[in-house]
Write a protein that holds these residues in place. Sequence first.
Motif, PDB file in Angstrom:
ATOM      1  N   UNK A 236       0.794  -1.257   0.042  1.00 24.66           N
ATOM      2  CA  UNK A 236       0.002   0.104   0.133  1.00 24.66           C
ATOM      3  C   UNK A 236       0.844   1.155   0.000  1.00 24.66           C
ATOM      4  N   UNK A 237       2.104   1.209  -0.172  1.00 27.54           N
ATOM      5  CA  UNK A 237       2.984   2.380  -0.408  1.00 27.54           C
ATOM      6  C   UNK A 237       3.334   3.049   1.209  1.00 27.54           C
ATOM      7  N   UNK A 238       3.170   2.175   2.407  1.00 29.14           N
ATOM      8  CA  UNK A 238       3.356   2.727   3.609  1.00 29.14           C
ATOM      9  C   UNK A 238       4.841   2.966   4.069  1.00 29.14           C
ATOM     10  N   UNK A 239       5.725   2.391   3.218  1.00 27.82           N
ATOM     11  CA  UNK A 239       6.998   2.551   3.804  1.00 27.82           C
ATOM     12  C   UNK A 239       7.994   1.402   3.431  1.00 27.82           C
ATOM     13  N   UNK A 240       9.221   1.238   3.817  1.00 30.52           N
ATOM     14  CA  UNK A 240      10.266   0.131   3.422  1.00 30.52           C
ATOM     15  C   UNK A 240      10.073  -0.966   4.358  1.00 30.52           C
ATOM     16  N   UNK A 241      10.149  -2.293   4.293  1.00 25.63           N
ATOM     17  CA  UNK A 241      10.162  -3.190   5.283  1.00 25.63           C
ATOM     18  C   UNK A 241      11.389  -4.308   4.644  1.00 25.63           C
ATOM     19  N   UNK A 242      11.707  -5.200   5.529  1.00 29.06           N
ATOM     20  CA  UNK A 242      12.605  -6.265   5.068  1.00 29.06           C
ATOM     21  C   UNK A 242      11.657  -7.448   4.882  1.00 29.06           C
ATOM     22  N   UNK A 243      11.811  -7.881   3.616  1.00 29.15           N
ATOM     23  CA  UNK A 243      11.139  -9.081   3.200  1.00 29.15           C
ATOM     24  C   UNK A 243      11.892 -10.161   2.464  1.00 29.15           C
ATOM     25  N   UNK A 244      11.084 -11.291   2.430  1.00 28.95           N
ATOM     26  CA  UNK A 244      12.064 -12.608   1.665  1.00 28.95           C
ATOM     27  C   UNK A 244      12.452 -12.193   0.172  1.00 28.95           C
ATOM     28  N   UNK A 245      13.360 -12.285  -0.461  1.00 29.87           N
ATOM     29  CA  UNK A 245      13.707 -12.154  -1.695  1.00 29.87           C
ATOM     30  C   UNK A 245      12.896 -12.673  -2.605  1.00 29.87           C
ATOM     31  N   UNK A 246      12.641 -14.171  -2.363  1.00 31.72           N
ATOM     32  CA  UNK A 246      11.800 -14.591  -3.275  1.00 31.72           C
ATOM     33  C   UNK A 246      10.519 -14.524  -3.425  1.00 31.72           C
ATOM     34  N   UNK A 247       9.908 -13.793  -2.330  1.00 33.59           N
ATOM     35  CA  UNK A 247       8.548 -13.186  -2.520  1.00 33.59           C
ATOM     36  C   UNK A 247       8.663 -11.926  -3.297  1.00 33.59           C
ATOM     37  N   UNK A 248       9.320 -11.003  -2.520  1.00 36.07           N
ATOM     38  CA  UNK A 248       9.291  -9.548  -3.262  1.00 36.07           C
ATOM     39  C   UNK A 248       9.995  -9.513  -4.454  1.00 36.07           C
ATOM     40  N   UNK A 249      10.908 -10.177  -4.904  1.00 36.06           N
ATOM     41  CA  UNK A 249      11.391 -10.102  -6.254  1.00 36.06           C
ATOM     42  C   UNK A 249      10.418 -10.537  -7.187  1.00 36.06           C
ATOM     43  N   UNK A 250       9.609 -11.501  -6.949  1.00 35.71           N
ATOM     44  CA  UNK A 250       8.739 -11.782  -7.945  1.00 35.71           C
ATOM     45  C   UNK A 250       7.367 -11.078  -7.904  1.00 35.71           C
ATOM     46  N   UNK A 251       7.150 -10.065  -7.390  1.00 36.63           N
ATOM     47  CA  UNK A 251       5.961  -9.181  -7.139  1.00 36.63           C
ATOM     48  C   UNK A 251       6.302  -7.962  -7.868  1.00 36.63           C
ATOM     49  N   UNK A 252       5.258  -7.615  -9.124  1.00 35.04           N
ATOM     50  CA  UNK A 252       5.272  -6.316  -9.891  1.00 35.04           C
ATOM     51  C   UNK A 252       4.964  -5.367  -8.844  1.00 35.04           C
ATOM     52  N   UNK A 253       5.523  -4.064  -9.063  1.00 27.39           N
ATOM     53  CA  UNK A 253       5.288  -3.122  -8.417  1.00 27.39           C
ATOM     54  C   UNK A 253       6.074  -2.947  -6.875  1.00 27.39           C
ATOM     55  N   UNK A 254       7.082  -4.010  -6.662  1.00 30.94           N
ATOM     56  CA  UNK A 254       7.921  -3.941  -5.589  1.00 30.94           C
ATOM     57  C   UNK A 254       9.449  -3.866  -6.221  1.00 30.94           C
ATOM     58  N   UNK A 255      10.101  -3.027  -5.452  1.00 28.59           N
ATOM     59  CA  UNK A 255      11.678  -2.817  -5.709  1.00 28.59           C
ATOM     60  C   UNK A 255      12.277  -2.856  -4.565  1.00 28.59           C
ATOM     61  N   UNK A 256      13.927  -3.386  -4.590  1.00 30.19           N
ATOM     62  CA  UNK A 256      14.783  -3.599  -3.588  1.00 30.19           C
ATOM     63  C   UNK A 256      15.222  -1.946  -3.193  1.00 30.19           C
ATOM     64  N   UNK A 257      15.419  -2.010  -2.002  1.00 26.13           N
ATOM     65  CA  UNK A 257      16.005  -0.576  -1.457  1.00 26.13           C
ATOM     66  C   UNK A 257      17.519  -0.555  -1.471  1.00 26.13           C
TER      67      UNK A 257
END
Length: 306
Positions: A236-257
């Motif tokens: 929802x665009x509320x900030x930066x979080x630590x997330x598993x790479x295999x989940x976040x990298x496969x999700x459109x609209x999500x970028x590594x910081x």
Amino acid sequence: MNWATITFDWNQARAFLVTAEEGSLTAAARALGQTQPTLGRQVAALESALGVTLFERVGKSLHLTGSGLELLDHVRAMGQAAGRVSLTASGQSQQIEGHVSITASDILSAYLLPPIVARLRQSHPGIVVEIAASNAIRDLTRREADIAIRHLRPDQPDLIARHVGQGSARLYASTAYLDRHGRPSGPADLARMALIGFDRDGVLLNHLTAAGLPIGEANFRSCSSNGIVAWHLLLQGLGIAVMPCDLADATPGVEPVLPDMAPFDYPIWLVTHRELHTSRRIRLTFDHLARSLRAGAAMAAAQVGG
């Protein structure tokens, strides 16, 4: 009082035991997967049956009375005996068909386990899989689960643990959030950014500051102990979080910081009880999970390395 001459409902005794060990009805209800009022009624019914007070309330905690302390050893022995009987019965079963319970963190349960379970069910449709999504560590010796996926190696001698790989996590944010607030070019830029936390005990903050990130409590603008909720706060665009790479990298609209920053690595352990590992059904499920998790960890490592 001669406790040996008294009979009572094991569900009531178990409610008393877990409440005594957890220190509150709220924590005990969470551990047993029950509601707090239900657990409270079970403890009250046991007190009524025995004619004694087992707990006294001190602030928000429950402390055992003298009668409660005397009963605790007897009920703990009953729990250990019941666990051994259940484990032995499960371990002797060589039928593939039947129930298997797997416990894992909420994010892993929601996003990683379903395709693994789907492949298991395609090969062995007679296996009924229950997933206990919880960030709390379930007690396998008490049959709170048959198999656990953990990030720490257990030290109990009755448990079998197999290291199946490493997971990686990074700082991530939604593209929308980064478009609004800018993309940090270095760690110093994080001081002005909003972060999403998982707890209020400072564990995540300590990990991030130990990694050299200049942030403080004021950076955490939203928080949830549930990893799935934290993930959706990120989406929802509320900030930066630590997330598993295999989940976040496969999700459109999500970028590594800070993509050049080294990821946070964590071990993945698959755990079961020694006696359960002699069950054909548990062994088959355990081995299937081990192969799938090892393959997934290897693929994620290759992507991170690339």
